[in-house]
Design a protein around this motif. Structure first.
Motif, PDB file in Angstrom:
ATOM      1  N   THR A 195     -11.903   4.621  -7.307  1.00 46.03           N
ATOM      2  CA  THR A 195     -12.941   5.782  -7.814  1.00 46.03           C
ATOM      3  C   THR A 195     -13.759   6.350  -6.709  1.00 46.03           C
ATOM      4  O   THR A 195     -14.375   7.337  -7.109  1.00 46.03           O
ATOM      5  N   GLY A 196     -13.563   5.766  -5.646  1.00 50.71           N
ATOM      6  CA  GLY A 196     -14.697   6.082  -4.416  1.00 50.71           C
ATOM      7  C   GLY A 196     -13.611   6.509  -3.099  1.00 50.71           C
ATOM      8  O   GLY A 196     -12.595   7.182  -3.260  1.00 50.71           O
ATOM      9  N   GLU A 197     -13.878   5.702  -2.169  1.00 49.85           N
ATOM     10  CA  GLU A 197     -13.143   5.889  -0.926  1.00 49.85           C
ATOM     11  C   GLU A 197     -11.716   5.244  -1.210  1.00 49.85           C
ATOM     12  O   GLU A 197     -11.380   4.328  -1.954  1.00 49.85           O
ATOM     13  N   GLN A 198     -10.771   5.979  -0.654  1.00 50.66           N
ATOM     14  CA  GLN A 198      -9.420   5.637  -0.802  1.00 50.66           C
ATOM     15  C   GLN A 198      -9.127   4.258  -0.345  1.00 50.66           C
ATOM     16  O   GLN A 198      -9.762   3.729   0.740  1.00 50.66           O
ATOM     17  N   HIS A 199      -8.126   3.438  -0.633  1.00 48.91           N
ATOM     18  CA  HIS A 199      -7.424   2.315  -0.403  1.00 48.91           C
ATOM     19  C   HIS A 199      -6.938   2.483   1.127  1.00 48.91           C
ATOM     20  O   HIS A 199      -6.483   3.646   1.399  1.00 48.91           O
ATOM     21  N   PRO A 200      -7.426   1.546   2.029  1.00 46.32           N
ATOM     22  CA  PRO A 200      -6.998   1.800   3.251  1.00 46.32           C
ATOM     23  C   PRO A 200      -5.254   1.928   3.579  1.00 46.32           C
ATOM     24  O   PRO A 200      -4.835   2.867   4.400  1.00 46.32           O
ATOM     25  N   TRP A 201      -4.647   1.353   2.791  1.00 43.71           N
ATOM     26  CA  TRP A 201      -3.062   1.684   2.721  1.00 43.71           C
ATOM     27  C   TRP A 201      -3.041   3.121   2.318  1.00 43.71           C
ATOM     28  O   TRP A 201      -2.014   3.742   3.109  1.00 43.71           O
ATOM     29  N   ALA A 202      -3.400   3.748   1.349  1.00 44.04           N
ATOM     30  CA  ALA A 202      -3.124   5.056   0.883  1.00 44.04           C
ATOM     31  C   ALA A 202      -3.906   5.819   2.121  1.00 44.04           C
ATOM     32  O   ALA A 202      -2.939   7.041   2.332  1.00 44.04           O
ATOM     33  N   SER A 203      -4.854   5.618   2.888  1.00 37.40           N
ATOM     34  CA  SER A 203      -5.353   6.434   3.971  1.00 37.40           C
ATOM     35  C   SER A 203      -4.165   6.553   4.761  1.00 37.40           C
ATOM     36  O   SER A 203      -4.031   7.565   5.569  1.00 37.40           O
ATOM     37  N   HIS A 204      -3.747   5.187   5.180  1.00 36.53           N
ATOM     38  CA  HIS A 204      -2.821   5.256   6.309  1.00 36.53           C
ATOM     39  C   HIS A 204      -1.541   5.961   6.193  1.00 36.53           C
ATOM     40  O   HIS A 204      -0.879   6.805   6.778  1.00 36.53           O
ATOM     41  N   GLU A 205      -1.055   5.780   4.890  1.00 38.35           N
ATOM     42  CA  GLU A 205       0.204   6.658   4.397  1.00 38.35           C
ATOM     43  C   GLU A 205      -0.049   7.996   4.532  1.00 38.35           C
ATOM     44  O   GLU A 205       0.901   8.810   4.894  1.00 38.35           O
ATOM     45  N   LEU A 206      -1.136   8.272   3.966  1.00 40.80           N
ATOM     46  CA  LEU A 206      -1.266   9.739   3.779  1.00 40.80           C
ATOM     47  C   LEU A 206      -1.367  10.614   5.226  1.00 40.80           C
ATOM     48  O   LEU A 206      -1.362  11.669   5.214  1.00 40.80           O
ATOM     49  N   SER A 207      -1.598   9.675   6.011  1.00 33.35           N
ATOM     50  CA  SER A 207      -1.660  10.211   7.504  1.00 33.35           C
ATOM     51  C   SER A 207      -0.423  10.821   8.094  1.00 33.35           C
ATOM     52  O   SER A 207      -0.346  11.613   8.964  1.00 33.35           O
ATOM     53  N   PHE A 208       0.593  10.361   7.446  1.00 36.60           N
ATOM     54  CA  PHE A 208       2.041  10.671   7.670  1.00 36.60           C
ATOM     55  C   PHE A 208       2.339  11.803   6.829  1.00 36.60           C
ATOM     56  O   PHE A 208       3.642  12.482   7.055  1.00 36.60           O
ATOM     57  N   GLY A 209       1.704  12.386   5.963  1.00 36.87           N
ATOM     58  CA  GLY A 209       2.079  13.539   5.237  1.00 36.87           C
ATOM     59  C   GLY A 209       1.981  13.136   3.750  1.00 36.87           C
ATOM     60  O   GLY A 209       2.508  11.791   3.344  1.00 36.87           O
ATOM     61  N   GLU A 210       1.857  14.025   2.493  1.00 37.95           N
ATOM     62  CA  GLU A 210       2.071  13.778   1.165  1.00 37.95           C
ATOM     63  C   GLU A 210       3.253  13.479   0.754  1.00 37.95           C
ATOM     64  O   GLU A 210       3.651  12.870  -0.050  1.00 37.95           O
ATOM     65  N   SER A 260       6.094  11.974   2.342  1.00 40.34           N
ATOM     66  CA  SER A 260       6.377  10.641   2.731  1.00 40.34           C
ATOM     67  C   SER A 260       5.489   9.790   1.589  1.00 40.34           C
ATOM     68  O   SER A 260       5.981   8.690   1.063  1.00 40.34           O
ATOM     69  N   TYR A 261       4.296  10.109   1.399  1.00 43.76           N
ATOM     70  CA  TYR A 261       3.446   9.115   0.520  1.00 43.76           C
ATOM     71  C   TYR A 261       3.667   9.052  -0.811  1.00 43.76           C
ATOM     72  O   TYR A 261       4.111   8.214  -1.342  1.00 43.76           O
ATOM     73  N   TRP A 262       4.081  10.430  -1.441  1.00 45.91           N
ATOM     74  CA  TRP A 262       4.734  10.486  -2.682  1.00 45.91           C
ATOM     75  C   TRP A 262       6.016  10.140  -2.905  1.00 45.91           C
ATOM     76  O   TRP A 262       6.348   9.594  -4.152  1.00 45.91           O
ATOM     77  N   ALA A 263       6.851   9.921  -1.873  1.00 48.86           N
ATOM     78  CA  ALA A 263       8.101   9.396  -1.952  1.00 48.86           C
ATOM     79  C   ALA A 263       8.150   8.060  -2.128  1.00 48.86           C
ATOM     80  O   ALA A 263       8.732   7.504  -3.258  1.00 48.86           O
ATOM     81  N   GLN A 264       7.220   7.182  -1.673  1.00 49.39           N
ATOM     82  CA  GLN A 264       6.996   5.671  -1.985  1.00 49.39           C
ATOM     83  C   GLN A 264       6.644   5.650  -3.439  1.00 49.39           C
ATOM     84  O   GLN A 264       7.087   4.542  -4.098  1.00 49.39           O
ATOM     85  N   HIS A 265       5.882   6.328  -3.855  1.00 51.46           N
ATOM     86  CA  HIS A 265       5.546   6.451  -5.288  1.00 51.46           C
ATOM     87  C   HIS A 265       6.644   6.697  -6.136  1.00 51.46           C
ATOM     88  O   HIS A 265       6.820   5.795  -6.988  1.00 51.46           O
ATOM     89  N   ASP A 266       7.338   7.674  -5.756  1.00 51.51           N
ATOM     90  CA  ASP A 266       8.580   8.012  -6.975  1.00 51.51           C
ATOM     91  C   ASP A 266       9.685   6.828  -6.662  1.00 51.51           C
ATOM     92  O   ASP A 266      10.355   6.483  -7.558  1.00 51.51           O
ATOM     93  N   ALA A 267       9.604   6.094  -5.454  1.00 52.45           N
ATOM     94  CA  ALA A 267      10.843   4.994  -5.495  1.00 52.45           C
ATOM     95  C   ALA A 267      10.353   3.917  -6.335  1.00 52.45           C
ATOM     96  O   ALA A 267      11.247   3.057  -6.722  1.00 52.45           O
ATOM     97  N   ALA A 268       9.325   3.454  -6.484  1.00 47.96           N
ATOM     98  CA  ALA A 268       8.636   2.569  -7.414  1.00 47.96           C
ATOM     99  C   ALA A 268       9.140   1.177  -7.090  1.00 47.96           C
ATOM    100  O   ALA A 268       9.552   0.364  -8.093  1.00 47.96           O
ATOM    101  N   ASP A 269       9.036   1.006  -6.008  1.00 48.40           N
ATOM    102  CA  ASP A 269       9.650  -0.503  -5.425  1.00 48.40           C
ATOM    103  C   ASP A 269       8.571  -1.465  -4.672  1.00 48.40           C
ATOM    104  O   ASP A 269       8.850  -2.382  -4.330  1.00 48.40           O
ATOM    105  N   ASP A 270       7.240  -0.632  -4.623  1.00 51.56           N
ATOM    106  CA  ASP A 270       6.224  -1.562  -4.363  1.00 51.56           C
ATOM    107  C   ASP A 270       4.861  -1.191  -4.874  1.00 51.56           C
ATOM    108  O   ASP A 270       4.895  -0.148  -5.519  1.00 51.56           O
ATOM    109  N   VAL A 271       3.855  -1.838  -4.753  1.00 48.05           N
ATOM    110  CA  VAL A 271       2.620  -1.572  -5.216  1.00 48.05           C
ATOM    111  C   VAL A 271       2.244  -0.325  -4.656  1.00 48.05           C
ATOM    112  O   VAL A 271       2.308   0.211  -3.442  1.00 48.05           O
ATOM    113  N   PHE A 272       1.513   0.483  -5.270  1.00 47.38           N
ATOM    114  CA  PHE A 272       1.117   1.993  -4.939  1.00 47.38           C
ATOM    115  C   PHE A 272      -0.146   2.053  -5.221  1.00 47.38           C
ATOM    116  O   PHE A 272      -0.953   1.584  -6.016  1.00 47.38           O
ATOM    117  N   TYR A 273      -0.988   2.790  -4.267  1.00 44.84           N
ATOM    118  CA  TYR A 273      -2.536   3.110  -4.245  1.00 44.84           C
ATOM    119  C   TYR A 273      -2.696   4.242  -4.261  1.00 44.84           C
ATOM    120  O   TYR A 273      -2.171   5.243  -3.575  1.00 44.84           O
TER     121      TYR A 273
END
Length: 222
Positions: free
Chosen positions: A134-149, A151-164
């Motif tokens: 609800t506030g600052e992004q989780h460090p994992w999300a901040s790290h993955e978003l640094s590579f672009g949205e 690839s970030y949302w591709a991991q979400h759509d794959a649904a094979d790991d915890v997503f933040y």
């Protein structure tokens, strides 16, 4: 006549130099026993701290959400060992069950991470867990978003790991277990956001944060 048991006697060796065996050979030097190989160290995961898990039922509670293990007053996050997390839907309403983890705002992310560990340890598949902040992004999300949205949302759509993701991210689809880290946000917008998080949870919504604030926000979203 009956036999009287005798106490065992310990024969002490006579001090002095040892004599060679009758065969004429000296006693062989014992070979060193190799130590068993140490197990490989586990791969490091995201930094996670200890949190306490409390249980409560009801999809949209009108009263306070109960907890089973309140946080210790002298520690920034809940100090008790996590209890078992139930993932059964509320039998009366058919909606997801709500559980609360007491934690201050600055410890909400750590509490959420420990809850993820607990769920994985008890057999929950990583792809079934969604963590919302609800506030600052989780460090994992901040790290993955640094590579672009993309690839970030591709991991979400794959649904094979915890997503933040941020709780306001409408693209974050529902999963069986949704964890909300109440690490900030406005009390004016959070009731609607928590209601949205509850609608995304298939069987279990876990909220990590200040219990008084959580109950107030959940009551406003009812």
């Amino acid at each position: 006549m009956p036999l009287t048991p005798e106490e065992p006697q310990i024969h002490e060796s006579v001090p002095g130099p040892r004599t060679a065996p009758t065969s004429g050979r000296s006693a062989s030097t014992p070979r060193p026993v190799p130590h068993p190989p140490r197990p490989a160290a586990p791969r490091p995961g995201p930094p996670r701290a200890v949190a306490a898990v409390g249980a409560a039922s009801g999809a949209a509670p009108r009263g306070p959400v109960g907890t089973t293990a309140p946080a210790a007053a002298n520690q920034p996050a809940a100090a008790a060992a996590p209890a078992a997390v139930s993932d059964q839907r509320d039998s009366a309403s058919g909606a997801a069950q709500i559980q609360l983890i007491p934690a201050p705002a600055q410890g909400a992310l750590d509490a959420a991470d420990e809850t993820v560990d607990l769920l994985l340890d008890t057999g929950r598949a990583p792809g079934e867990i969604l963590v919302l902040t609800t506030g600052e992004q989780h460090p994992w999300a901040s790290h993955e978003l640094s590579f672009g949205e993309a690839s970030y949302w591709a991991q979400h759509d794959a649904a094979d790991d915890v997503f933040y993701a941020d709780i306001s991210a409408s693209r974050a689809a529902g999963r069986p277990v949704v964890i909300v880290a109440l690490n900030g946000g406005s009390d004016e917008t959070l009731p609607k956001a928590l209601a949205g998080a509850l609608s995304r949870a298939g069987v279990l919504l876990i909220v990590c944060g200040d219990p008084t604030r959580i109950n107030s926000l959940l009551g406003a979203s009812a």
